[in-house]
Design an enzyme around this catalytic site. Structure first.
Site, PDB file in Angstrom:
ATOM      1  N   ARG A  71       0.823  -1.227   0.000  1.00  0.00           N
ATOM      2  CA  ARG A  71       0.000   0.000   0.000  1.00  0.00           C
ATOM      3  C   ARG A  71       0.853   1.271   0.000  1.00  0.00           C
ATOM      4  O   ARG A  71       0.473   2.283  -0.591  1.00  0.00           O
ATOM      5  CB  ARG A  71      -0.944  -0.040   1.220  1.00  0.00           C
ATOM      6  N   ILE A  97      -7.375   7.599  -1.244  1.00  0.00           N
ATOM      7  CA  ILE A  97      -7.299   6.138  -1.302  1.00  0.00           C
ATOM      8  C   ILE A  97      -8.134   5.680  -0.106  1.00  0.00           C
ATOM      9  O   ILE A  97      -8.022   6.243   0.990  1.00  0.00           O
ATOM     10  CB  ILE A  97      -5.824   5.665  -1.219  1.00  0.00           C
ATOM     11  N   SER A  98      -9.013   4.703  -0.296  1.00  0.00           N
ATOM     12  CA  SER A  98      -9.925   4.280   0.782  1.00  0.00           C
ATOM     13  C   SER A  98      -9.176   3.681   1.958  1.00  0.00           C
ATOM     14  O   SER A  98      -8.052   3.182   1.824  1.00  0.00           O
ATOM     15  CB  SER A  98     -10.921   3.245   0.266  1.00  0.00           C
ATOM     16  N   GLN A  99      -9.852   3.700   3.094  1.00  0.00           N
ATOM     17  CA  GLN A  99      -9.347   3.053   4.311  1.00  0.00           C
ATOM     18  C   GLN A  99      -9.120   1.556   4.003  1.00  0.00           C
ATOM     19  O   GLN A  99      -9.951   0.940   3.317  1.00  0.00           O
ATOM     20  CB  GLN A  99     -10.453   3.222   5.350  1.00  0.00           C
ATOM     21  N   PRO A 100      -8.028   0.968   4.516  1.00  0.00           N
ATOM     22  CA  PRO A 100      -7.756  -0.448   4.218  1.00  0.00           C
ATOM     23  C   PRO A 100      -8.952  -1.371   4.510  1.00  0.00           C
ATOM     24  O   PRO A 100      -9.276  -2.247   3.709  1.00  0.00           O
ATOM     25  CB  PRO A 100      -6.588  -0.787   5.142  1.00  0.00           C
TER      26      PRO A 100
END
Ligand code: SAH
Length: 248
Positions: A71, A97-100
């Site tokens: 990431r 970028i979205s939260q994991p």
């Protein structure tokens, strides 16, 4: 005089040894990032319910993909040290970028299989596409911001992701040429479900999409197309995504 020379010699060797040992123990920090990923998967994704009542992601293949994809290589250099924190991060161009956890959760909802063809709307950094690419046969992905799309295309090529194809354009209309898709994932929020995307879903296919206005709480919706072509929708959780924008 001799003693002074000797002690600075010892000091120099000490510094050199320290650097070498540090180099070995951290590698080029890839080991450090690997252990950050392990921690991310364990504390934020797998055992999520312990933290905030959200359901943990249990699909082994999805967890493995989250462990594998670096990431930190998908975020701007200045944010690399925060790449594995439990939140979304800016990637420039006013996008995130979205939260994991959200990446893993949406991927699990799609029940990916090795022979599937997937479509993503909202390429962004390419991280979600990279996570999916190890779980399906091919990922087609569309990004509306030209510069961002070009940079991500290069990143994915340099990182040797061979089964991801990036297109620059408005994803509202999907990508008819390669349809129908087994799975569709939308990572920017429109205020309604785009009809073309439902059309381009294979019977038996599934789409995961956040829906809602810019200032409203959005709903993550699972759209399922049955074998006979009938469509069912289910709200699965409140979310917050950047808006799906349109080319005029
Ligand atoms: N999936 C991305 C996160 C994307 S953020 C990742 O893993 O990094 C949402 C992205 O959707 C942004 O890059 C935004 O530019 C893009 N987007 C917004 N509207 C779009 C549209 N109509 N078609 C394609 N992409 C769109």
């Amino acid at each position: 005089m001799k003693l002074k020379f000797f002690s600075s010699y010892v000091l120099l060797i000490g510094v050199l040894l320290f650097t070498v040992i540090q180099e070995f123990s951290y590698g080029d920090s890839e080991d450090k990032y690997r252990s950050e990923r392990e921690r991310m998967v364990t504390t934020q994704i797998d055992f999520r319910h312990v933290k905030d009542g959200r359901i943990g992601v249990k699909n082994e293949a999805v967890l493995e993909a989250m462990l594998r994809v670096p990431r930190h290589k998908f975020v701007p250099r200045k944010s690399q040290s925060r790449a594995y924190v439990d939140s979304p991060l800016p990637i420039g161009y006013d996008q995130t970028i979205s939260q994991p956890y959200i990446v893993a959760y949406m991927t699990e909802q799609l029940k990916p299989k090795k022979d599937y063809k997937a479509l993503e709307i909202g390429t962004g950094s390419g991280y979600q596409a990279a996570v999916l690419s190890g779980l399906v046969r091919h990922v087609y992905t569309i990004e509306i911001i030209e510069d961002l799309g070009k940079r991500t295309k290069k990143r994915l090529k340099d990182m040797k992701y061979k089964n991801i194809t990036v297109k620059i354009g408005d994803g509202y209309f999907g990508w008819k040429e390669h349809s129908p898709y087994d799975i569709i994932i939308v990572t920017a929020a429109p205020n309604h479900i785009p009809p073309s995307l439902v059309q381009q879903l294979k019977p038996g296919g599934v789409m995961c999409i956040p829906v809602g206005g810019r200032f409203q709480v959005q709903s993550l919706i699972l759209v399922q197309k049955d074998k006979d072509g009938s469509v069912k929708t289910k709200q699965i959780m409140p979310v917050r995504f950047v808006p799906l924008t349109r080319n005029h």
